[in-house]
Design an enzyme around this catalytic site. Structure first.
Site, PDB file in Angstrom:
ATOM      1  N   CYS A 185       0.721  -1.316  -0.090  1.00 21.27           N
ATOM      2  CA  CYS A 185      -0.045   0.125   0.114  1.00 21.27           C
ATOM      3  C   CYS A 185       0.795   1.220  -0.061  1.00 21.27           C
ATOM      4  CB  CYS A 185      -0.881   0.057   1.245  1.00 21.27           C
ATOM      5  SG  CYS A 185      -1.822  -1.603   1.309  1.00 21.27           S
TER       6      CYS A 185
ATOM      7  N   THR B  77     -10.178 -24.329   0.885  1.00 19.12           N
ATOM      8  CA  THR B  77     -10.624 -24.794  -0.552  1.00 19.12           C
ATOM      9  C   THR B  77     -11.099 -26.114  -0.601  1.00 19.12           C
ATOM     10  OG1 THR B  77      -8.467 -25.918  -0.753  1.00 19.12           O
ATOM     11  CG2 THR B  77      -8.032 -23.631  -0.908  1.00 19.12           C
TER      12      THR B  77
ATOM     13  N   PRO C 146      -9.752 -30.062   2.045  1.00 15.63           N
ATOM     14  CA  PRO C 146      -9.971 -29.270   3.296  1.00 15.63           C
ATOM     15  C   PRO C 146      -8.254 -29.177   4.100  1.00 15.63           C
ATOM     16  CG  PRO C 146     -10.696 -31.684   3.016  1.00 15.63           C
ATOM     17  CD  PRO C 146     -10.260 -31.195   1.778  1.00 15.63           C
TER      18      PRO C 146
ATOM     19  N   ILE D 233      -5.992 -27.667   2.240  1.00 14.70           N
ATOM     20  CA  ILE D 233      -5.525 -26.602   1.935  1.00 14.70           C
ATOM     21  C   ILE D 233      -6.273 -25.200   2.000  1.00 14.70           C
ATOM     22  CG2 ILE D 233      -4.466 -25.637  -0.369  1.00 14.70           C
ATOM     23  CD1 ILE D 233      -3.956 -28.368  -1.395  1.00 14.70           C
TER      24      ILE D 233
ATOM     25  N   ALA E  90      -6.920 -21.041   1.542  1.00 12.71           N
ATOM     26  CA  ALA E  90      -6.334 -20.124   0.829  1.00 12.71           C
ATOM     27  C   ALA E  90      -7.121 -18.695   1.273  1.00 12.71           C
ATOM     28  CB  ALA E  90      -6.964 -20.216  -0.702  1.00 12.71           C
TER      29      ALA E  90
ATOM     30  N   GLY F 275      -6.815 -13.906   1.019  1.00 14.46           N
ATOM     31  CA  GLY F 275      -6.422 -12.811   0.569  1.00 14.46           C
ATOM     32  C   GLY F 275      -6.959 -12.567  -1.163  1.00 14.46           C
TER      33      GLY F 275
HETATM   34  P1  FAD Z   1       0.192 -10.186  -1.493  1.00 14.25           P
HETATM   35  O1  FAD Z   1       0.259  -9.203  -0.293  1.00 14.25           O
HETATM   36  O2  FAD Z   1       0.321  -9.559  -2.827  1.00 14.25           O
HETATM   37  O3  FAD Z   1       1.221 -11.067  -1.253  1.00 14.25           O
HETATM   38  C1  FAD Z   1       1.200 -12.327  -2.098  1.00 14.25           C
HETATM   39  C2  FAD Z   1       2.787 -12.486  -2.143  1.00 14.25           C
HETATM   40  O4  FAD Z   1       2.834 -13.943  -2.523  1.00 14.25           O
HETATM   41  C3  FAD Z   1       3.466 -11.716  -3.297  1.00 14.25           C
HETATM   42  O5  FAD Z   1       4.505 -11.152  -2.726  1.00 14.25           O
HETATM   43  C4  FAD Z   1       4.099 -12.870  -4.203  1.00 14.25           C
HETATM   44  O6  FAD Z   1       5.245 -12.743  -4.518  1.00 14.25           O
HETATM   45  C5  FAD Z   1       3.993 -14.214  -3.287  1.00 14.25           C
HETATM   46  N1  FAD Z   1       3.843 -15.604  -4.120  1.00 14.25           N
HETATM   47  C6  FAD Z   1       2.962 -15.479  -5.164  1.00 14.25           C
HETATM   48  N2  FAD Z   1       2.914 -16.770  -5.601  1.00 14.25           N
HETATM   49  C7  FAD Z   1       4.103 -17.406  -4.999  1.00 14.25           C
HETATM   50  C8  FAD Z   1       4.524 -18.608  -5.191  1.00 14.25           C
HETATM   51  N3  FAD Z   1       4.057 -19.597  -6.171  1.00 14.25           N
HETATM   52  N4  FAD Z   1       5.622 -19.075  -4.363  1.00 14.25           N
HETATM   53  C9  FAD Z   1       5.935 -18.134  -3.588  1.00 14.25           C
HETATM   54  N5  FAD Z   1       5.487 -16.845  -3.174  1.00 14.25           N
HETATM   55  C10 FAD Z   1       4.410 -16.608  -4.070  1.00 14.25           C
HETATM   56  N6  FAD Z   1      -4.900  -2.453  -0.069  1.00 14.25           N
HETATM   57  C11 FAD Z   1      -5.658  -1.623   0.804  1.00 14.25           C
HETATM   58  O7  FAD Z   1      -6.316  -2.113   1.658  1.00 14.25           O
HETATM   59  N7  FAD Z   1      -5.237  -0.139   0.962  1.00 14.25           N
HETATM   60  C12 FAD Z   1      -4.389   0.470   0.233  1.00 14.25           C
HETATM   61  O8  FAD Z   1      -4.042   1.293   0.335  1.00 14.25           O
HETATM   62  C13 FAD Z   1      -3.829  -0.654  -0.902  1.00 14.25           C
HETATM   63  N8  FAD Z   1      -2.889   0.236  -1.752  1.00 14.25           N
HETATM   64  C14 FAD Z   1      -2.145  -0.776  -2.451  1.00 14.25           C
HETATM   65  C15 FAD Z   1      -1.257  -0.278  -3.316  1.00 14.25           C
HETATM   66  C16 FAD Z   1      -0.491  -0.905  -4.428  1.00 14.25           C
HETATM   67  C17 FAD Z   1       0.277  -0.394  -5.308  1.00 14.25           C
HETATM   68  C18 FAD Z   1      -0.821  -2.504  -4.277  1.00 14.25           C
HETATM   69  C19 FAD Z   1      -0.035  -3.285  -5.323  1.00 14.25           C
HETATM   70  C20 FAD Z   1      -1.869  -2.931  -3.461  1.00 14.25           C
HETATM   71  C21 FAD Z   1      -2.369  -2.066  -2.785  1.00 14.25           C
HETATM   72  N9  FAD Z   1      -3.483  -2.608  -1.651  1.00 14.25           N
HETATM   73  C22 FAD Z   1      -4.061  -1.769  -0.877  1.00 14.25           C
HETATM   74  C23 FAD Z   1      -3.792  -4.160  -2.026  1.00 14.25           C
HETATM   75  C24 FAD Z   1      -3.243  -5.085  -0.863  1.00 14.25           C
HETATM   76  O9  FAD Z   1      -2.030  -4.682  -1.118  1.00 14.25           O
HETATM   77  C25 FAD Z   1      -3.585  -6.346  -1.225  1.00 14.25           C
HETATM   78  O10 FAD Z   1      -5.010  -6.663  -1.116  1.00 14.25           O
HETATM   79  C26 FAD Z   1      -2.831  -7.122  -0.223  1.00 14.25           C
HETATM   80  O11 FAD Z   1      -1.426  -7.155  -0.235  1.00 14.25           O
HETATM   81  C27 FAD Z   1      -3.315  -8.716  -0.577  1.00 14.25           C
HETATM   82  O12 FAD Z   1      -2.840  -9.664   0.244  1.00 14.25           O
HETATM   83  P2  FAD Z   1      -2.318 -11.168  -0.309  1.00 14.25           P
HETATM   84  O13 FAD Z   1      -1.621 -11.698   0.902  1.00 14.25           O
HETATM   85  O14 FAD Z   1      -3.502 -11.706  -0.827  1.00 14.25           O
HETATM   86  O15 FAD Z   1      -1.262 -10.940  -1.599  1.00 14.25           O
END
Ligand code: FAD
Length: 912
Positions: free
Chosen positions: A43, A274, A277, A279, A281, A283
């Site tokens: 963010c 998912t 059971p 696994i 998920a 985000g």
């Molecule tokens: P992420 O935080 O993206 O983490 C996923 C991670 O998994 C990544 O680092 C990736 O490299 C890793 N990964 C993927 N596949 C694999 C694999 N096969 N093996 C190993 N690692 C893997 N949300 C808000 O609420 N407010 C905000 O102000 C806001 N601003 C944002 C600004 C930007 C520029 C961005 C890009 C996003 C923003 N968001 C904001 C959204 C927020 O960051 C995401 O919703 C949140 O990070 C999602 O969490 P996550 O764990 O699902 O994914």
């Protein structure tokens, strides 16, 4: 001992890992992250690019050492999970540093792989300089590109959260931004009318907002990237940011045979499990349920990811936990405004089975009597059958997110408008009001639910044989009457009881005021007297927002709600300012020609006129005008706009604010100039039609401000239009001069090899649209004193040297001898400005002089005082003549000293 693996080490993954350890001290927890960092702040990335967050490590919330030392969690960065073997309960991992691959067994697996920014296969998509933002390395690439390619113009594609945050942050880096959005509105979480102040803010900050147009291809040119759009636009940019949404990173889940939704999200139950059971998920990659509709929904934001991570951890460690679903609560800050939303928008409700009402209010963030109150535009949607709150949106300078947070919680608990009406919320003068904006929305909604108030949506006016009754005051109507809404009758609220006979008791009456409060009183009064009256929600401020975005996506700037910016109120009310484009007014303000004074309640300011007459206009608030300790006039903003206060030569007046007020000061000559400028452009267009569009768009025509208009017209008639390319050297130091130039649309760098400089060519100035160059050599009758190179494709106007001297330089030529200069300076009428090099200054200077070397004058002109009359001197009188001209062209009063310091017969100062 359970062995738990987590894929993805940021929002959802890292939250899940830490919570797991807190719930289970014995579990073996390993977290794989393919990027270089765990737990970084996505963010914050736009703000890191904008240099608001300066250091990369400020984005790193926790590192692998912290996970190891504090939690005994094995966090492996640069490790990518490439496959899942569900039968054998193992994952395949590639160590991205060594290239080695290995298998790792699990009892439970948590997937939090996030989402991937969409990068459509447009022709030219791989052109260098087109970026998406997801990680710290992505952001570092953008930062280096900006620095290495001296990015001056960028195109941001997409008007959602990331697009807007990126646009703002690029502006912080002095980059000119065009924002392209395929939809007819920006910020899809808001309804269209609620985006009016957002678009206004973007445009006020110089961002070009192109709605209803989509990108079709990119083209690499010799010097930049051309962005082609469906509407036929070709926009040049040094960099492109794609922010058109994300797609779930669910390939790993898909390959493992886990159930996915039609849009590719991982399907989970309320415990985040998912279709397997073992696994889980969480985000951005998962599909969950909507808390209000119960339908499948997604919300790629950090809050849900973190909460889901914790829930998955709790369930894995044996607890029963249920994710409540998402409701779309979100916030975005942009320049000085905040927009926030929760629940369903009217767009979403319009296509649903809900029978709903939409109401508006524009309350202040805190009571008006405490200084600094600013309005919040709010919209509330509720279910007509039971009053249940369905959604809310708020836009304002302060307090919008606090109100949406309250309503978000109310929605989560299934609350109704009656609950909002009764909510007991914080109040002290600086924080809110005894009737908080949330209470006000609840009160309006409850009045409707109880049958005390009926509303008619603005869109329905004209559908029936009805009139609009406007109950605002005469002065408000004079400034912004309701137009194009059928028959409008005006009776101020206080006169209504005595003028009821003017209304038809058989026809419906739709009542409006500025925000809805007075109209509510009028509706109640009329209903008690037997009339069929209903309220137009949100009054003329809402109408202005609705008008702002017309159906074809075009916008009428005039309909912009003036209360969002006192400058716009001024623009609407004062002729000839109302004839100027708003951006020009912004520039004029930035250039200090139009000065703004904001007074809190009880504050005062004493203003003294310069040599010429100044005009003072109160854009909002109420002030007393005090002269010689007597209150001579009481001013309200509406009256002041009709009858501005004049401040004649050397007169002074004190303005005492009774309420928070904004006062503007404009010089009379400037108003006169602009009054005639547009008339002249029209006149000139008959002889030079090619100039009309160019001059209409010309920024800062103040280059001509001190000249007789006949000279300006003659000079413009004699110009030629020059279209030149980035990289072209328009003038070269040492050359014999040919033309004087004005940049109509473009940018250029000025390099000079100084007489005393041993470092070669030095960048002394950067010119932008509206600037001019090339006069020096004509004034000193010498060769070019600097080299000017275009930094982007530009349109220039060129005027021949002889015409320049006859029409521009000679009429402005104004010199004084040493004796006159000494007397004027001693009497305090004028101030000395030395334009020689620093080294010459240290050698000797005239006491009391200010130093700005000539090559730096244009860039540092804002350091000088527009109210001060300057006498410019140099060594022998040549450089000062040029400086004098530059000052005059920028609206300063000045003259130059004949013979310079060389022949100065009075005392001088020497040394440091
Ligand atoms: P992420 O935080 O993206 O983490 C996923 C991670 O998994 C990544 O680092 C990736 O490299 C890793 N990964 C993927 N596949 C694999 C694999 N096969 N093996 C190993 N690692 C893997 N949300 C808000 O609420 N407010 C905000 O102000 C806001 N601003 C944002 C600004 C930007 C520029 C961005 C890009 C996003 C923003 N968001 C904001 C959204 C927020 O960051 C995401 O919703 C949140 O990070 C999602 O969490 P996550 O764990 O699902 O994914």
């Amino acid at each position: 001992m359970a062995k738990i693996l987590i894929v993805g080490g940021v929002a959802g993954g890292a939250s899940c890992a830490a919570r797991l350890r807190r719930q289970d001290e014995t579990a073996e927890i390993t977290m794989f992250e393919k990027g270089p960092y765990v737990s970084f702040a996505n963010c914050g990335l736009p703000y890191y690019i904008g240099n608001v967050i300066q250091q990369e490590d400020e984005l790193l919330i926790a590192d692998t050492t912290l996970f190891e030392e504090r939690f005994r969690i094995d966090a492996r960065v640069l490790h990518e999970v490439t496959g899942i073997d569900r039968a054998n309960k193992t994952v395949t991992v590639r160590d991205l540093k060594s290239g080695e691959t290995y298998d790792e067994p699990y009892d439970q697996l948590v997937l939090s792989p996030g989402a991937i920014p969409i990068r459509p296969p447009f022709p030219g998509i791989d052109t260098p300089g087109i970026f998406t933002i997801r990680s710290v390395p992505d952001s570092n690439q953008v930062k280096s590109w900006i620095e290495m390619h001296h990015v001056d113009r960028a195109v941001v594609i997409g008007g959602g959260f990331i697009g807007l945050e990126m646009a703002e942050n690029l502006v912080h880096r002095d980059i000119k931004v065009n924002l392209i959005e395929r939809d007819k509105q920006i910020m899809p979480v808001l309804d269209r009318e609620m985006t009016a102040p957002v678009v206004e803010t973007l445009e006020k900050n110089g961002i070009g907002v192109l709605l209803g147009d989509s990108v079709t291809s990119f083209e690499q040119t010799d010097v930049d990237i051309k962005v082609h759009t469906e509407a036929g636009r070709s926009i040049h940019a040094d960099m492109v940011i794609l922010a058109i949404g994300v797609t779930p990173d669910s390939a790993l889940a898909r390959d493992a045979g886990l159930e996915l939704s039609g849009r590719g999200h991982i399907v989970v139950n309320a415990s985040m499990q998912t279709s397997d059971p073992d696994i889980y998920a969480v985000g951005d990659a998962v599909e969950v349920t909507h808390a209000i509709t119960g339908e499948a929904s997604v919300l790629p934001l950090a809050g849900p990811a973190n909460r889901q991570g914790r829930i998955a951890a709790d369930v894995i460690s044996g607890r029963e936990r249920i994710f409540r679903g998402v409701q779309g609560t979100s916030v975005c800050g942009m320049f000085d405004i905040t927009l926030a939303a929760t629940g369903l928008s009217e767009k979403q409700l319009a296509g649903s089975d809900f029978d709903y009402s939409a109401i508006y209010a524009h309350p202040n963030d805190h009571v008006g009597y405490y200084p600094g109150a600013t309005p919040i535009s709010m919209k509330l949607l509720f279910d007509n059958s039971n009053g249940r709150v369905l959604g809310a949106q708020a836009v304002g300078k302060k307090g919008a997110e606090r109100r949406i947070d309250i309503i978000a919680m109310a929605i989560q608990k299934g609350a109704t408008v009656y609950d909002l009406e009764e909510a007991e919320l914080c109040y002290a003068p600086q924080f809110g009001a005894a009737k908080d904006p949330v209470n006000i929305l609840g009160m309006i909604g409850s009045n409707i639910m109880r049958g005390d108030l009926r509303i008619t949506p603005w869109e329905d006016i004209g559908k029936q044989d009805a009139i609009v009754l406007d109950v605002r005051s005469y002065s408000e109507i004079a400034v912004s009457p309701i137009v194009n809404r059928g028959e409008v009758k005006h009776i101020p609220l206080n006169e209504l009881r005595d003028r009821l006979d003017e209304l038809n008791p058989d026809a419906p009456i739709h009542v409006s005021c500025a925000v809805g409060a007075r109209a509510n009183n009028a509706v109640r009064l009329l209903n008690h007297r037997g009339f069929d009256a209903s309220l137009l929600p949100g009054g003329t401020l809402t109408l202005a927002c609705l008008n702002y975005c017309s159906d074809d996506g075009s916008r009428t700037t005039k309909a912009t709600p003036a209360h969002f910016d006192p400058l716009l109120a001024l623009h609407e009310a004062i002729s000839p300012l109302s004839g100027l484009p708003v951006w020009l007014l912004q520039e004029i303000k930035a250039a200090g020609i139009l000065r703004e004074y904001c007074l809190g309640q009880g504050e005062s300011i004493t203003l003294k006129a310069s040599a010429i007459t100044d005009i003072l206009v109160l854009a909002n608030g109420e002030v007393d005008v005090v002269e010689l300790d007597q209150i001579t006039r009481h001013l309200s903003s509406t009256e002041s706009r009709r009858r501005p206060v004049k401040l004649s030569s050397h007169e002074s007046k004190t303005f005492y604010a009774r309420t928070p007020s904004t006062l503007y000061r404009i010089d009379q000559e400037f108003l006169d100039f602009f009054d005639s400028w547009f008339a002249m452009v029209e006149n000139l267009a008959q002889e030079r039609p090619d100039l009309e569009a160019i001059l209409g768009d010309m920024r800062r025509p103040s280059v001509f401000m001190n000249l007789p208009l006949s000279n300006v017209q003659e000079a413009l008639k004699r110009t030629t239009v020059v279209e030149a390319r980035a990289g072209d050297e328009i003038i070269t130091q040492g050359d014999t001069p040919d033309n004087f130039y004005i940049i109509i649309d473009g940018a250029a760098d000025v390099h000079e090899v100084g007489l005393l400089s041993e470092d070669g060519a030095k960048l002394v100035n950067q010119l932008v649209s509206g600037d001019h160059f090339g006069e020096d050599a004509f004034v000193i009758e010498g060769t070019r004193s600097a080299t000017v190179t275009l930094t982007r494709d530009s349109t220039l106007l060129a005027l021949d040297g002889a015409d320049f001297k006859r029409l521009i330089s000679q009429p402005l030529d104004d010199h004084v001898d040493h004796n006159t200069a000494k007397i004027q300076v001693d009497q305090g009428l004028k101030k000395l400005l030395d334009v020689r090099y620093e080294e010459e200054w240290y050698e000797e200077r005239i006491p009391g002089a200010t130093l700005i070397p000539l090559p730096e004058l244009r860039a540092r002109i804002s350091e000088l005082d527009k109210n001060q009359d300057y006498i410019v001197y140099c060594h022998a009188g040549k450089r000062s003549a040029v400086a004098d001209l530059i000052l005059k062209n920028n609206g300063f009063k000045s003259s130059w000293m004949l013979e310079g310091i060389r022949e100065w017969p009075y005392a001088v100062e020497k040394g440091l």
